[in-house]
Design a protein around this motif. Structure first.
Motif, short mmCIF file in Angstrom:
data_model
loop_
_atom_site.label_atom_id
_atom_site.label_comp_id
_atom_site.label_asym_id
_atom_site.label_seq_id
_atom_site.Cartn_x
_atom_site.Cartn_y
_atom_site.Cartn_z
N ASP A 166 -9.41 6.39 -11.47
CA ASP A 166 -7.95 6.73 -11.59
C ASP A 166 -7.26 5.52 -11.88
N THR A 203 0.99 9.57 -0.05
CA THR A 203 0.24 10.20 -1.42
C THR A 203 -0.59 9.32 -2.09
N GLN A 204 -0.45 8.27 -2.17
CA GLN A 204 -1.81 7.32 -2.69
C GLN A 204 -2.97 7.46 -1.67
N LEU A 257 -3.74 5.12 -10.10
CA LEU A 257 -3.69 4.56 -8.60
C LEU A 257 -3.88 3.28 -8.83
N ARG A 316 -9.59 11.84 -1.94
CA ARG A 316 -10.51 12.41 -2.92
C ARG A 316 -11.06 11.76 -3.96
N ARG A 334 -3.90 10.07 -0.01
CA ARG A 334 -4.76 11.29 -0.33
C ARG A 334 -5.32 11.34 -1.58
N LYS A 335 -4.89 10.58 -2.72
CA LYS A 335 -5.59 10.50 -3.76
C LYS A 335 -6.72 9.61 -3.50
#
Length: 121
Positions: free
Chosen positions: A64, A12-13, A67, A19, A15-16
């Motif tokens: 971000d 998940t990190q 993150l 982006r 994927r962030k």
């Protein structure tokens, strides 16, 4: 040379981060302008689970804040909660638990104290 290991991201990190890599000023359609020496070179940050690109760490990752705080907790003055393990910003230097867990622990301790002292005169 810095001998600290680079933080590894979970999916998940990652994927962030993928982006977020599009916000980098050196990112050009999947290639990195800084690494370009005449022919296109793939952006290493877009294909790695580690934070390899120093430019990305310094200039892009702070966009971000969540993150960045998870990957570099000490840099952002964050601590891990002793109860749930999430990162939080402590209001004081001796705070051990995030606000939610602190409230839960306080209620539980009061309940235990009341149960112990209920029968005493």
């Amino acid at each position: 040379m810095n001998d600290r290991p680079l933080p590894r991201m979970n999916y998940t990190q990652y994927r962030k981060m993928c982006r977020l890599v599009h916000e980098c000023c050196n990112y050009d359609g999947g290639n990195c302008i800084l690494l370009d020496d005449g022919e296109g070179c793939v952006c290493v940050q877009s294909i790695s689970y580690s934070l390899l690109c120093k430019w990305f760490r310094i200039a892009v990752l702070p966009l971000d804040k969540d993150l960045a705080a998870v990957l570099f907790p000490a840099r952002h003055g964050l601590r891990r909660c002793g109860e749930c393990g999430r990162s939080f910003s402590p209001p004081r230097h001796n705070t051990l638990y995030c606000p939610e867990c602190a409230a839960r622990r306080t209620r539980r301790k009061k309940r235990e104290w009341a149960a112990r002292n209920r029968g005493r005169p």
